[in-house]
Design a protein around this motif. Structure first.
Motif, PDB file in Angstrom:
ATOM      1  N   LEU A   1     -20.774 -11.827 -55.955  1.00  0.00           N
ATOM      2  CA  LEU A   1     -21.238 -13.201 -55.813  1.00  0.00           C
ATOM      3  C   LEU A   1     -22.172 -13.292 -54.614  1.00  0.00           C
ATOM      4  O   LEU A   1     -22.238 -12.375 -53.795  1.00  0.00           O
ATOM      5  CB  LEU A   1     -20.041 -14.133 -55.619  1.00  0.00           C
ATOM      6  CG  LEU A   1     -18.942 -14.051 -56.686  1.00  0.00           C
ATOM      7  CD1 LEU A   1     -17.725 -14.863 -56.263  1.00  0.00           C
ATOM      8  CD2 LEU A   1     -19.458 -14.501 -58.033  1.00  0.00           C
ATOM      9  N   GLY A   2     -22.848 -14.424 -54.482  1.00  0.00           N
ATOM     10  CA  GLY A   2     -23.794 -14.635 -53.385  1.00  0.00           C
ATOM     11  C   GLY A   2     -23.109 -15.101 -52.120  1.00  0.00           C
ATOM     12  O   GLY A   2     -23.132 -16.295 -51.795  1.00  0.00           O
ATOM     13  N   HIS A   3     -22.495 -14.174 -51.418  1.00  0.00           N
ATOM     14  CA  HIS A   3     -21.829 -14.506 -50.148  1.00  0.00           C
ATOM     15  C   HIS A   3     -22.051 -13.378 -49.161  1.00  0.00           C
ATOM     16  O   HIS A   3     -22.500 -12.291 -49.512  1.00  0.00           O
ATOM     17  CB  HIS A   3     -20.328 -14.734 -50.365  1.00  0.00           C
ATOM     18  CG  HIS A   3     -19.585 -13.529 -50.835  1.00  0.00           C
ATOM     19  ND1 HIS A   3     -19.061 -12.598 -49.978  1.00  0.00           N
ATOM     20  CD2 HIS A   3     -19.302 -13.084 -52.080  1.00  0.00           C
ATOM     21  CE1 HIS A   3     -18.464 -11.637 -50.678  1.00  0.00           C
ATOM     22  NE2 HIS A   3     -18.611 -11.902 -51.963  1.00  0.00           N
ATOM     23  N   THR A   4     -21.741 -13.655 -47.914  1.00  0.00           N
ATOM     24  CA  THR A   4     -21.776 -12.636 -46.867  1.00  0.00           C
ATOM     25  C   THR A   4     -20.405 -12.610 -46.219  1.00  0.00           C
ATOM     26  O   THR A   4     -19.997 -13.596 -45.591  1.00  0.00           O
ATOM     27  CB  THR A   4     -22.852 -12.957 -45.810  1.00  0.00           C
ATOM     28  OG1 THR A   4     -24.115 -13.068 -46.465  1.00  0.00           O
ATOM     29  CG2 THR A   4     -22.916 -11.866 -44.748  1.00  0.00           C
ATOM     30  N   ASN A   5     -19.695 -11.522 -46.427  1.00  0.00           N
ATOM     31  CA  ASN A   5     -18.341 -11.362 -45.872  1.00  0.00           C
ATOM     32  C   ASN A   5     -17.456 -12.571 -46.171  1.00  0.00           C
ATOM     33  O   ASN A   5     -16.719 -13.052 -45.318  1.00  0.00           O
ATOM     34  CB  ASN A   5     -18.404 -11.084 -44.366  1.00  0.00           C
ATOM     35  CG  ASN A   5     -19.075  -9.760 -44.073  1.00  0.00           C
ATOM     36  OD1 ASN A   5     -18.969  -8.803 -44.840  1.00  0.00           O
ATOM     37  ND2 ASN A   5     -19.798  -9.693 -42.963  1.00  0.00           N
TER      38      ASN A   5
ATOM     39  N   LEU B   1     -26.740  -5.155 -43.730  1.00  0.00           N
ATOM     40  CA  LEU B   1     -25.764  -5.101 -44.828  1.00  0.00           C
ATOM     41  C   LEU B   1     -24.413  -5.621 -44.357  1.00  0.00           C
ATOM     42  O   LEU B   1     -23.932  -5.220 -43.297  1.00  0.00           O
ATOM     43  CB  LEU B   1     -25.614  -3.676 -45.361  1.00  0.00           C
ATOM     44  CG  LEU B   1     -26.815  -3.082 -46.076  1.00  0.00           C
ATOM     45  CD1 LEU B   1     -26.481  -1.683 -46.577  1.00  0.00           C
ATOM     46  CD2 LEU B   1     -27.270  -3.968 -47.226  1.00  0.00           C
ATOM     47  N   PRO B   2     -23.793  -6.493 -45.158  1.00  0.00           N
ATOM     48  CA  PRO B   2     -22.439  -6.941 -44.838  1.00  0.00           C
ATOM     49  C   PRO B   2     -21.436  -5.862 -45.222  1.00  0.00           C
ATOM     50  O   PRO B   2     -21.805  -4.804 -45.746  1.00  0.00           O
ATOM     51  CB  PRO B   2     -22.274  -8.177 -45.730  1.00  0.00           C
ATOM     52  CG  PRO B   2     -23.111  -7.859 -46.937  1.00  0.00           C
ATOM     53  CD  PRO B   2     -24.298  -7.086 -46.393  1.00  0.00           C
ATOM     54  N   ASP B   3     -20.165  -6.120 -44.981  1.00  0.00           N
ATOM     55  CA  ASP B   3     -19.122  -5.249 -45.517  1.00  0.00           C
ATOM     56  C   ASP B   3     -19.207  -5.311 -47.038  1.00  0.00           C
ATOM     57  O   ASP B   3     -19.568  -6.350 -47.605  1.00  0.00           O
ATOM     58  CB  ASP B   3     -17.740  -5.727 -45.071  1.00  0.00           C
ATOM     59  CG  ASP B   3     -17.565  -5.671 -43.562  1.00  0.00           C
ATOM     60  OD1 ASP B   3     -18.220  -4.826 -42.918  1.00  0.00           O
ATOM     61  OD2 ASP B   3     -16.784  -6.473 -43.039  1.00  0.00           O
TER      62      ASP B   3
END
Length: 158
Positions: A43-47, A15-17
């Protein structure tokens, strides 16, 4: 470690922040009300790293948008973890609304939405991930993101 976090580890998912809206401190990752947890749109992002940007059916393929929707679902789990502290409080997925930034004439939004739905099935199983879902093709999304999702979970009391 919770059962859900164990399952995420088995799936190779970290899991990202939890995504936050820095411009407005009144906006939180999610709100628990009664037996429901309402996630902030994500949205579809990671951090903050967006692997895909653009309109689906133009600069972004359906397969890429599927992966973007999958990232959205992962972000919803991160939001739930940040607020609830224990992902095992999630009883089931109640509703998922998926906005797809489609090029004119794009009609495959449900295929994109499956990225988020399939992730929830992998994590919770088919019964707990049986949800009400809407898949909408829209003309624009912030940052030219290909996908934005809203999710509601049923939860147990704290």
């Amino acid at each position: 470690m919770s059962a859900i976090e164990t399952r995420l580890k088995e799936l190779g998912i970290t899991l990202p922040d939890a995504p936050v809206i820095k411009a407005n401190p009144a906006l939180v990752p999610g709100v628990a009300a009664g037996g429901l947890f309402f996630c902030q749109g994500t949205l579809g992002h990671t951090n903050g790293d967006f692997p895909y940007l653009g309109k689906v059916g133009d600069k972004v393929t359906v397969e890429q948008a599927y992966q973007s929707a999958r990232l959205c679902a992962i972000n919803h789990l991160a939001q739930a973890k940040a607020v609830l502290k224990d992902l095992d409080r999630i009883v089931r997925v109640v509703q998922l609304v998926v906005y797809v930034n489609g090029a004119p004439g794009f009609e495959r939004a449900p295929y994109v939405s499956n990225g988020a739905s399939d992730l929830f099935v992998e994590v919770f199983g088919p019964e707990r991930a049986a949800m009400a879902r809407a898949s909408l093709s829209v003309p624009d999304l912030i940052y030219t993101a290909p996908v934005e999702t809203l999710c509601t979970f049923e939860i147990t009391p704290a």
